[in-house]
Design a protein around this motif. Sequence first.
Motif, PDB file in Angstrom:
ATOM      1  N   PRO A  33       0.804  -1.236   0.000  1.00  0.00           N
ATOM      2  CA  PRO A  33       0.000   0.000   0.000  1.00  0.00           C
ATOM      3  C   PRO A  33       0.827   1.272   0.000  1.00  0.00           C
ATOM      4  O   PRO A  33       0.436   2.268  -0.601  1.00  0.00           O
ATOM      5  N   ASP A  34       1.980   1.256   0.658  1.00  0.00           N
ATOM      6  CA  ASP A  34       2.830   2.449   0.707  1.00  0.00           C
ATOM      7  C   ASP A  34       4.067   2.298  -0.173  1.00  0.00           C
ATOM      8  O   ASP A  34       5.018   3.057  -0.043  1.00  0.00           O
ATOM      9  N   GLY A  35       4.038   1.312  -1.082  1.00  0.00           N
ATOM     10  CA  GLY A  35       5.201   1.039  -1.907  1.00  0.00           C
ATOM     11  C   GLY A  35       4.981   1.362  -3.361  1.00  0.00           C
ATOM     12  O   GLY A  35       4.097   2.155  -3.719  1.00  0.00           O
ATOM     13  N   PRO A  36       5.774   0.738  -4.260  1.00  0.00           N
ATOM     14  CA  PRO A  36       5.686   1.045  -5.697  1.00  0.00           C
ATOM     15  C   PRO A  36       4.355   0.631  -6.291  1.00  0.00           C
ATOM     16  O   PRO A  36       3.810  -0.420  -5.961  1.00  0.00           O
ATOM     17  N   ALA A  37       3.835   1.477  -7.165  1.00  0.00           N
ATOM     18  CA  ALA A  37       2.562   1.184  -7.837  1.00  0.00           C
ATOM     19  C   ALA A  37       2.764   0.109  -8.896  1.00  0.00           C
ATOM     20  O   ALA A  37       3.827   0.028  -9.524  1.00  0.00           O
ATOM     21  N   PRO A  38       1.763  -0.728  -9.142  1.00  0.00           N
ATOM     22  CA  PRO A  38       1.907  -1.784 -10.148  1.00  0.00           C
ATOM     23  C   PRO A  38       2.019  -1.252 -11.575  1.00  0.00           C
ATOM     24  O   PRO A  38       2.633  -1.885 -12.422  1.00  0.00           O
ATOM     25  N   ASP A  39       1.430  -0.101 -11.872  1.00  0.00           N
ATOM     26  CA  ASP A  39       1.519   0.476 -13.215  1.00  0.00           C
ATOM     27  C   ASP A  39       1.416   1.992 -13.080  1.00  0.00           C
ATOM     28  O   ASP A  39       0.358   2.579 -13.316  1.00  0.00           O
ATOM     29  N   PRO A  40       2.512   2.642 -12.694  1.00  0.00           N
ATOM     30  CA  PRO A  40       2.440   4.056 -12.322  1.00  0.00           C
ATOM     31  C   PRO A  40       1.991   4.999 -13.426  1.00  0.00           C
ATOM     32  O   PRO A  40       1.331   5.991 -13.163  1.00  0.00           O
ATOM     33  N   ALA A  41       2.335   4.706 -14.688  1.00  0.00           N
ATOM     34  CA  ALA A  41       1.956   5.604 -15.780  1.00  0.00           C
ATOM     35  C   ALA A  41       0.567   5.297 -16.317  1.00  0.00           C
ATOM     36  O   ALA A  41       0.015   6.071 -17.091  1.00  0.00           O
ATOM     37  N   GLY A  42       0.002   4.158 -15.918  1.00  0.00           N
ATOM     38  CA  GLY A  42      -1.326   3.795 -16.372  1.00  0.00           C
ATOM     39  C   GLY A  42      -1.417   3.775 -17.884  1.00  0.00           C
ATOM     40  O   GLY A  42      -0.527   3.310 -18.580  1.00  0.00           O
ATOM     41  N   SER A  43      -2.491   4.336 -18.405  1.00  0.00           N
ATOM     42  CA  SER A  43      -2.698   4.379 -19.859  1.00  0.00           C
ATOM     43  C   SER A  43      -2.405   5.761 -20.432  1.00  0.00           C
ATOM     44  O   SER A  43      -2.813   6.072 -21.544  1.00  0.00           O
ATOM     45  N   GLY A  75      11.653   6.270  -2.564  1.00  0.00           N
ATOM     46  CA  GLY A  75      11.108   5.706  -3.791  1.00  0.00           C
ATOM     47  C   GLY A  75      10.214   6.685  -4.517  1.00  0.00           C
ATOM     48  O   GLY A  75       9.669   7.614  -3.918  1.00  0.00           O
ATOM     49  N   LEU A  76      10.062   6.491  -5.819  1.00  0.00           N
ATOM     50  CA  LEU A  76       9.139   7.316  -6.594  1.00  0.00           C
ATOM     51  C   LEU A  76       8.620   6.513  -7.768  1.00  0.00           C
ATOM     52  O   LEU A  76       9.321   5.684  -8.339  1.00  0.00           O
ATOM     53  N   ASP A  77       7.358   6.742  -8.097  1.00  0.00           N
ATOM     54  CA  ASP A  77       6.734   6.097  -9.245  1.00  0.00           C
ATOM     55  C   ASP A  77       6.868   6.985 -10.475  1.00  0.00           C
ATOM     56  O   ASP A  77       6.691   8.213 -10.397  1.00  0.00           O
ATOM     57  N   ILE A  78       7.162   6.360 -11.598  1.00  0.00           N
ATOM     58  CA  ILE A  78       7.304   7.086 -12.862  1.00  0.00           C
ATOM     59  C   ILE A  78       5.917   7.191 -13.479  1.00  0.00           C
ATOM     60  O   ILE A  78       5.471   6.312 -14.216  1.00  0.00           O
ATOM     61  N   ASP A  79       5.229   8.276 -13.151  1.00  0.00           N
ATOM     62  CA  ASP A  79       3.858   8.451 -13.641  1.00  0.00           C
ATOM     63  C   ASP A  79       3.768   9.381 -14.837  1.00  0.00           C
ATOM     64  O   ASP A  79       2.727   9.491 -15.481  1.00  0.00           O
ATOM     65  N   GLY A  80       4.859  10.098 -15.142  1.00  0.00           N
ATOM     66  CA  GLY A  80       4.864  11.000 -16.277  1.00  0.00           C
ATOM     67  C   GLY A  80       4.031  12.248 -16.102  1.00  0.00           C
ATOM     68  O   GLY A  80       3.831  13.004 -17.048  1.00  0.00           O
ATOM     69  N   GLN A  81       3.577  12.523 -14.870  1.00  0.00           N
ATOM     70  CA  GLN A  81       2.649  13.620 -14.638  1.00  0.00           C
ATOM     71  C   GLN A  81       3.302  14.831 -13.975  1.00  0.00           C
ATOM     72  O   GLN A  81       2.623  15.810 -13.671  1.00  0.00           O
ATOM     73  N   ARG A  82       4.618  14.787 -13.752  1.00  0.00           N
ATOM     74  CA  ARG A  82       5.296  15.900 -13.087  1.00  0.00           C
ATOM     75  C   ARG A  82       6.745  15.927 -13.529  1.00  0.00           C
ATOM     76  O   ARG A  82       7.275  14.938 -14.035  1.00  0.00           O
ATOM     77  N   VAL A  83       7.375  17.082 -13.346  1.00  0.00           N
ATOM     78  CA  VAL A  83       8.801  17.225 -13.610  1.00  0.00           C
ATOM     79  C   VAL A  83       9.523  17.222 -12.272  1.00  0.00           C
ATOM     80  O   VAL A  83       9.163  17.977 -11.358  1.00  0.00           O
TER      81      VAL A  83
END
Length: 281
Positions: A33-43, A75-83
């Motif tokens: 729950p507080d760790g890496p997302a399974p698919d951080p960038a989604g679609s 840690g950080l998720d690569i979601d592509g939504q921020r710089v």
Amino acid sequence: MSESPRTPEAHTPEAPGPEASGPGRAKGEPRFPDGPAPDPAGSHFERRIRSFQPRRSRVTTGQADALQRLWPLWGLDIDGQRVLDLDELFDGRKRVVMEIGFGMGEATAQMAADDPDTGILAVDVHTPGQGNLLGLAERNGLTNVRVANGDAIILLREMLPAASLDGLRVYFPDPWPKKRHHKRRLIQPEFLSLAKVPLKPGALVHCATDWEPYAEQMLEVLTEHPDYENTQADGGYAPRPAFRPLTRFEGQGLDKGHVVHDLLFLRAQHAPQSPPVTAAD
């Protein structure tokens, strides 16, 4: 030889393993729950070519504990939504290098310990490796490692400011040996054009592989790209630099007669800060 059976390249997260659905955990509930997302960038971003090899393996109790406790810190998720603000992310460190694919993290931890003034932005999708590296960082008092989860291409293209990286490391990526899969290899002209934007002029690009045909391709595409310059006067491979540790698996490969090639190129000083050329252009 890599630290694990092959580190993924331009990554996407692995699916939860069978241990993810245990007692007290509802179906579909996040594995950590507080760790890496399974698919951080989604679609949000189209993926045209799979340039990674998903690997499934069990997360140990220690790795899971490190992911739960340390992911919110390092840690950080690569979601592509921020710089990203790398100065803030690395507590004011002025030098930051990015490593794509770190296996179980032993070599990354060693390089971080040897150079504490340099921040290492380590990218992988292998959950056990993420947990292992976080645990190594904690046990060894390393505050200069950040673990990024997701697609390295999205991180380079969407989340890093221009001229923000002092180096790029790609050690023992998947060689995709079959000819029909060569397009999935990470080190391609399009990737180098993308990477030149967040790399500072003079930044060091360091690749290493024990797969001879891939080494030849790496040397060819790096040499032909106008924005990179070989550090070797003869235009060939480089000796392994002292800062890249000799890993246990690499040593076993050398004992078996494998040849490891290092390539050290600089991002050209004259290279303009222009938008990257992608496969879609």
